[in-house]
Design an enzyme around this catalytic site. Structure first.
Site, PDB file in Angstrom:
ATOM      1  N   TYR A 116       0.256   4.446  -2.290  1.00 50.01           N
ATOM      2  CA  TYR A 116       0.110   5.820  -1.788  1.00 50.01           C
ATOM      3  C   TYR A 116       1.021   6.780  -2.532  1.00 50.01           C
ATOM      4  O   TYR A 116       0.636   7.909  -2.846  1.00 50.01           O
ATOM      5  CB  TYR A 116       0.403   5.868  -0.273  1.00 50.01           C
ATOM      6  CG  TYR A 116      -0.578   5.090   0.560  1.00 50.01           C
ATOM      7  CD1 TYR A 116      -1.852   4.788   0.072  1.00 50.01           C
ATOM      8  CD2 TYR A 116      -0.251   4.649   1.837  1.00 50.01           C
ATOM      9  CE1 TYR A 116      -2.755   4.055   0.834  1.00 50.01           C
ATOM     10  CE2 TYR A 116      -1.157   3.922   2.600  1.00 50.01           C
ATOM     11  CZ  TYR A 116      -2.398   3.622   2.098  1.00 50.01           C
ATOM     12  OH  TYR A 116      -3.289   2.912   2.842  1.00 50.01           O
ATOM     13  N   TYR A 147     -12.773   9.722   0.821  1.00 53.79           N
ATOM     14  CA  TYR A 147     -13.914   9.439   1.698  1.00 53.79           C
ATOM     15  C   TYR A 147     -13.552   9.821   3.126  1.00 53.79           C
ATOM     16  O   TYR A 147     -12.379   9.861   3.502  1.00 53.79           O
ATOM     17  CB  TYR A 147     -14.357   7.969   1.588  1.00 53.79           C
ATOM     18  CG  TYR A 147     -13.590   6.995   2.431  1.00 53.79           C
ATOM     19  CD1 TYR A 147     -12.471   6.357   1.947  1.00 53.79           C
ATOM     20  CD2 TYR A 147     -14.009   6.698   3.726  1.00 53.79           C
ATOM     21  CE1 TYR A 147     -11.771   5.458   2.735  1.00 53.79           C
ATOM     22  CE2 TYR A 147     -13.307   5.798   4.518  1.00 53.79           C
ATOM     23  CZ  TYR A 147     -12.195   5.191   4.010  1.00 53.79           C
ATOM     24  OH  TYR A 147     -11.510   4.309   4.794  1.00 53.79           O
ATOM     25  N   ARG A 191       0.829  -1.225   0.000  1.00 50.75           N
ATOM     26  CA  ARG A 191       0.000   0.000   0.000  1.00 50.75           C
ATOM     27  C   ARG A 191       0.855   1.264   0.000  1.00 50.75           C
ATOM     28  O   ARG A 191       0.449   2.293  -0.512  1.00 50.75           O
ATOM     29  CB  ARG A 191      -0.921   0.018   1.229  1.00 50.75           C
ATOM     30  CG  ARG A 191      -2.238  -0.687   0.995  1.00 50.75           C
ATOM     31  CD  ARG A 191      -3.253  -0.346   2.073  1.00 50.75           C
ATOM     32  NE  ARG A 191      -2.923  -0.964   3.340  1.00 50.75           N
ATOM     33  CZ  ARG A 191      -3.126  -2.246   3.636  1.00 50.75           C
ATOM     34  NH1 ARG A 191      -3.669  -3.051   2.734  1.00 50.75           N
ATOM     35  NH2 ARG A 191      -2.821  -2.732   4.814  1.00 50.75           N
TER      36      ARG A 191
END
Ligand code: SAM
Length: 261
Positions: A69, A91, A65
């Site tokens: 990013y 979100y 991840r």
């Protein structure tokens, strides 16, 4: 010269979007978004050219991840460097447990661009409302679950405790979107330093779609390894209300414990 605005969609589809955010989205030349599929489809209805940042995630277990990013950060900065006004919408609140928004703003500012973050409704804002828990009543400790597990972090069980990302707890490879019961057991074993096995904890998921309710699953701490988790699950640990008076501090106010009753 372009400007960067990073903002939030809130948690519930359509309902948490502020006028301020809508106005930033309207002004932008380029809109990038990171949110669930339903919310993204809804937002695409308003901004058809929207760029979906979630496509940069790899399949479960395959891509770090942290690499994702950095790619998201680049996707946000490239149009800015090309002179565009860029609005990236994430979100929840873009600055709460979110790596990319802070990193992109820092980098943009270092390169001399105007870059601002607009706040929005985060998952914890929803939980105070849904669960009726006011962080001001007992104080609040809020940790990322894996960070809390693998480092020696202090915990005050007399405060409300919120552990984020319980659904990926223990994944040190940063590649997975699920956890395993032995990893949850490791977290429970650590929490047993402060709580009894029967201490009630809450698995919380705020409603994302307006047609659904929130998840509020109450269970004893010791049962946690048998529970089911999603990537959006947050672990809430209500406080142990065993506060001891600080007699030294009370004396410095010229009062005794009786003043607290
Ligand atoms: N920026 C987001 C916010 O403002 O809420 C948080 C992003 S953080 C990377 C992801 C974690 O937030 C999840 O693992 C979970 O702990 C929490 N979270 C996200 N959506 C949630 C929801 N609908 N209900 C409860 N917790 C949620």
């Amino acid at each position: 010269r372009g400007k960067l605005v990073i903002t939030g969609f809130g948690i519930q589809l359509g309902r948490h979007l502020t006028r301020r955010v809508e106005s930033e989205l309207d002004k932008a030349d380029v809109v990038l978004a990171m949110m669930d599929d339903f919310s993204l489809t809804w937002l695409k209805g308003k901004y058809p050219a929207l760029i979906d940042l979630s496509l940069l995630y790899g399949k479960d277990g395959q891509k770090d991840r942290r690499q994702t990013y950095r790619e998201m950060e680049l996707a946000i900065l490239e149009p800015l460097r090309a002179g565009k006004n860029v609005c990236a919408i994430f979100y929840g609140h873009p600055g709460v447990f979110a790596d990319v928004p802070h990193a992109a703003i820092k980098q943009a500012r270092e390169e001399g661009y105007e870059a601002i973050m607009e706040p929005a409704i985060s998952a914890d804002a929803c939980l105070y409302a849904d669960l009726g828990l006011d962080p001001g009543m007992s104080g609040l400790q809020s940790y990322e679950a894996t960070q809390f597990l693998v480092y020696q972090r202090p915990l005050d069980p007399s405060a409300l405790v919120v552990l984020w990302q319980i659904g990926v707890v223990g994944d040190l490879t940063c590649t997975q979107f699920h956890t395993y019961s032995d990893r949850v057991q490791a977290l429970v074993t650590k929490l047993l330093r402060w709580y009894e096995p029967e201490h009630e904890v809450i698995l919380y998921e705020a409603a994302v779609l307006p047609i659904e309710g929130h998840r509020e699953e109450r269970l004893p701490l010791s049962e946690l390894p048998n529970a089911s988790f999603k990537t959006i699950t947050t672990l809430v640990i209500p406080p142990k209300l065993e506060w001891l008076a600080d007699h030294e501090a009370l004396a410095s106010l010229g009062v005794t414990e009786d003043a607290l009753l």
